[in-house]
Design an enzyme around this catalytic site. Structure first.
Site, mmCIF file in Angstrom:
data_model
loop_
_atom_site.group_PDB
_atom_site.id
_atom_site.type_symbol
_atom_site.label_atom_id
_atom_site.label_comp_id
_atom_site.label_asym_id
_atom_site.label_seq_id
_atom_site.Cartn_x
_atom_site.Cartn_y
_atom_site.Cartn_z
ATOM 1 N N ASP A 86 0.862 -1.178 0.000
ATOM 2 C CA ASP A 86 0.000 0.000 0.000
ATOM 3 C C ASP A 86 0.899 1.229 0.000
ATOM 4 O O ASP A 86 2.083 1.148 0.317
ATOM 5 C CB ASP A 86 -0.917 -0.038 1.229
ATOM 6 C CG ASP A 86 -2.093 0.908 1.095
ATOM 7 O OD1 ASP A 86 -2.215 1.556 0.031
ATOM 8 O OD2 ASP A 86 -2.875 1.013 2.052
ATOM 9 N N ASP A 121 -3.291 7.304 -4.042
ATOM 10 C CA ASP A 121 -4.579 7.846 -4.464
ATOM 11 C C ASP A 121 -5.083 8.852 -3.436
ATOM 12 O O ASP A 121 -4.457 9.060 -2.399
ATOM 13 C CB ASP A 121 -5.593 6.716 -4.653
ATOM 14 C CG ASP A 121 -5.717 5.821 -3.432
ATOM 15 O OD1 ASP A 121 -4.667 5.417 -2.889
ATOM 16 O OD2 ASP A 121 -6.849 5.524 -3.019
ATOM 17 N N GLY A 184 -11.568 3.854 -0.040
ATOM 18 C CA GLY A 184 -12.472 4.770 0.643
ATOM 19 C C GLY A 184 -13.634 4.092 1.331
ATOM 20 O O GLY A 184 -14.687 4.707 1.518
#
Length: 625
Positions: A86, A121, A184
């Site tokens: 990540d 992101d 999200g």
């Protein structure tokens, strides 16, 4: 992705990484690079194929940074299989801007040898305004485009808050990446807002490239796995196995339990027989955390294995329907899920019987398809007769009465089936007879459905025992023509002067023969398998591109000899193809090469590049071996 087995949007598939293949669905345990107390052999023994760790944590820690750059990520984590990293997006979301740019963090992931590399992101909150969420979707896409992919697997997270159109836009744009996490969503998972997750996952999935693995970021609790997989999620990551263990909580497939609230551990738990809950409560903290983490990891992979088995059996929808009653939030999610029509992705039939519980079962995609056909079937303005359960039930009928009605009238004929009305001639086709029913029909639903049918054809009445005298048509011929109408989406008769061969033991139709040639055989699910003669007939009846897969000449020569069609040789196709249905394999000039069963829906045909697209059962030159 190479697809192995499927059920609607769910799939068992595999894809390659530099450190090995991953078979999905699966879960990547989150590994803390500062504290990894489960070695690779332990992880593997529980079913772990791949893990995920945080490149941001590694980069900002001097010791970890130097070790990873010098010896590589796999040495640092002590795991030889695929490792995903990540980027620090969630840390940025929680703690504010991080000190590295998107390009810097991606280049670092490349340098340390990550197998799946995630861009930095921009996280979208569930309560984000539409305009703010949209700007973050666009910014995330810009960040993807500034990255040099080289030959790496780049993960491009799908953002967009709770707005369906933004999730669709983001999924479409981010499909430029080879791997698609849905981001999200952690705040929604933590607050049990599973119905919102259903909306997010569905809209992300159907707008993405189907050949890309879809990963639900942070979706590590097993209670929601089946729902997410049913909607097309392939992978999850889980820190919950250790996070919950530190808090003395245990994961189960239906929820979470506190250690001090349970009487004993289940037999499948690795703790069973070693400790009682009370003994473990008094154990030293680090050892207790390790034991609970092992329990939680076991719970996670038991659920994943169950889901894979359900996909293989074609019973995942049943499983989701069962699990929906285990928690109110899951039931709400299920009620949200059934509002989405996935019949385009649903196979023609399933391996297992259809389970009817109550009226919610009628939202199954295969039932939606039959209801749509019923409306089309009666739209010819003919008199329509409804035959009650007094004369017909699945597998049980009054032969003399039914045959008289069929052969001595030209009426549209419907029967009552679990609170709806369907064509009589589908009586042997899946799922009409292949059924396990509670019998709990909803009378109000039945009345409302009849009103809907009467809005299409007002000339509908119930059969009252009348007897008809003049023979007008043949029962079996009408049956096979109605099945063909439904199966091939045609409005004209497929069979006419046919010789129908039946089984001597069961009386069921087996072969349809014309001019001494087998045109079709009746499958066990009550649908038709076409011979090459039957395929030529369908080709002449279906306008281009109906039920066709177009292949290049090289592939066509093999397909004509009975070999399967592979995705990479497909040039064009009918987007209306149904998985498991008869599919015509043709040249660009519409010359027939073969006929077989489609492995995926027409919508998916465009995306896959490896694996079998059509399982051929007969070519123009030779039957399949």
């Amino acid at each position: 992705m190479e697809i192995l087995f499927r059920e609607n949007l769910a799939r068992i598939a595999r894809f390659k990484t530099p450190h090995g293949e991953i078979e999905t669905p699966t879960v990547m345990p989150v590994i803390n690079p500062n504290l990894n107390f489960l070695d690779e052999s332990t992880l593997r023994s529980y079913g772990v194929q791949a893990v995920i760790t945080n490149s941001y944590i590694i980069k900002r820690n001097q010791r970890l940074n130097e070790d990873a750059l010098r010896h590589g990520l796999h040495s640092l984590i002590k795991f030889s299989g695929p490792i995903m990293t990540d980027s620090g997006t969630f840390q940025s979301h929680v703690y504010g801007d991080i000190e590295y740019s998107n390009k810097e963090i991606v280049d670092f992931q490349k340098a340390i040898g990550s197998d799946i590399i995630t861009i930095l992101d921009v996280f979208t909150e569930p309560d984000e305004s539409y305009n703010s969420a949209r700007s973050k979707v666009i910014e995330t896409y810009k960040r993807l485009k500034e990255i040099d992919f080289e030959d790496k697997i780049i993960a491009g997270p799908v953002q967009g808050s709770i707005y369906p159109d933004l999730r669709r836009l983001s999924a479409y744009l981010m499909s430029d990446a080879l791997y698609l996490p849905i981001g999200g969503v952690v705040p929604l998972l933590e607050s049990y807002r599973y119905s919102d997750l259903v909306k997010i996952i569905f809209n992300s999935k159907v707008s993405s490239d189907f050949s890309r693995p879809v990963h639900l970021f942070g979706g590590g609790h097993p209670m929601f796995f089946a729902f997410a997989v049913m909607l097309g999620v392939d992978l999850f990551d889980s820190a919950s196995y250790i996070k919950y263990a530190k808090d003395n909580r245990l994961l189960y497939s239906e929820g979470t339990r506190a250690l001090n609230d349970i009487r004993e551990f289940p037999e499948w738990s690795p703790i069973h027989g070693k400790y009682t809950p009370q003994e473990l409560l008094h154990e030293e903290s680090e050892k207790r955390t390790r034991m609970l983490a092992l329990h939680n990891l076991k719970s996670i992979f038991i659920e994943i294995n169950e889901i894979k088995e359900r996909i293989y059996e074609n019973t995942l929808y049943n499983y989701v329907e069962e699990k929906a009653r285990s928690h109110p939030a899951l039931f709400k999610a299920f009620m949200s899920m059934i509002n989405y029509d996935t019949s385009d992705y649903s196979p023609l039939s399933y391996k297992s019987p259809f389970f009817y519980y109550d009226k919610t079962s009628l939202n199954h995609p295969i039932i939606k398809r039959i209801m749509k056909f019923t409306e089309n079937y009666i739209s010819n303005s003919r008199h329509t007769l409804i035959i009650s359960s007094k004369y017909w039930r699945p597998g049980v009928k009054n032969e003399n009465v039914i045959k008289n009605i069929v052969e001595c009238t030209d009426f549209n004929l419907l029967v009552s089936w679990n609170g709806i009305y369907i064509p009589l001639f589908l009586e042997d086709s899946y799922p009409v007879q292949q059924l396990v029913s509670s019998g709990l029909n909803d009378k109000k639903l039945e009345e409302d459905y009849l009103k809907r049918l009467k809005s299409i054809n007002n000339d509908i009445e119930f059969y009252e025992g009348e007897h008809y005298d003049k023979r007008l048509r043949d029962y079996d011929t009408e049956k096979i023509n109605t099945i063909a109408m439904f199966q091939f989406n045609i409005n004209e008769r497929f069979f006419d002067k046919s010789n129908i061969i039946k089984s001597k033991s069961t009386g069921h139709i087996r072969n349809i023969i014309e001019d001494n040639n087998i045109i079709a055989t009746m499958r066990n699910d009550g649908y038709l398998t076409l011979s090459i003669k039957g395929a030529y007939r369908l080709l002449s009846m279906k306008p281009w591109p109906g039920l066709r897969v177009v292949v290049d000449d090289e592939s066509g020569r093999f397909n004509a000899n009975g070999y399967n069609v592979f995705f990479k040789f497909i040039k064009s196709f009918d987007t209306g193809i149904i998985p498991g249905n008869e599919t015509l394999v043709v040249s660009e000039d519409d010359d027939l090469y073969a006929v077989g069963k489609a492995a995926v829906s027409g919508i998916e045909m465009y995306y896959y590049k490896s694996g079998v697209a059509v399982k051929v059962h007969e070519g123009v030159n030779k039957k399949a071996a």
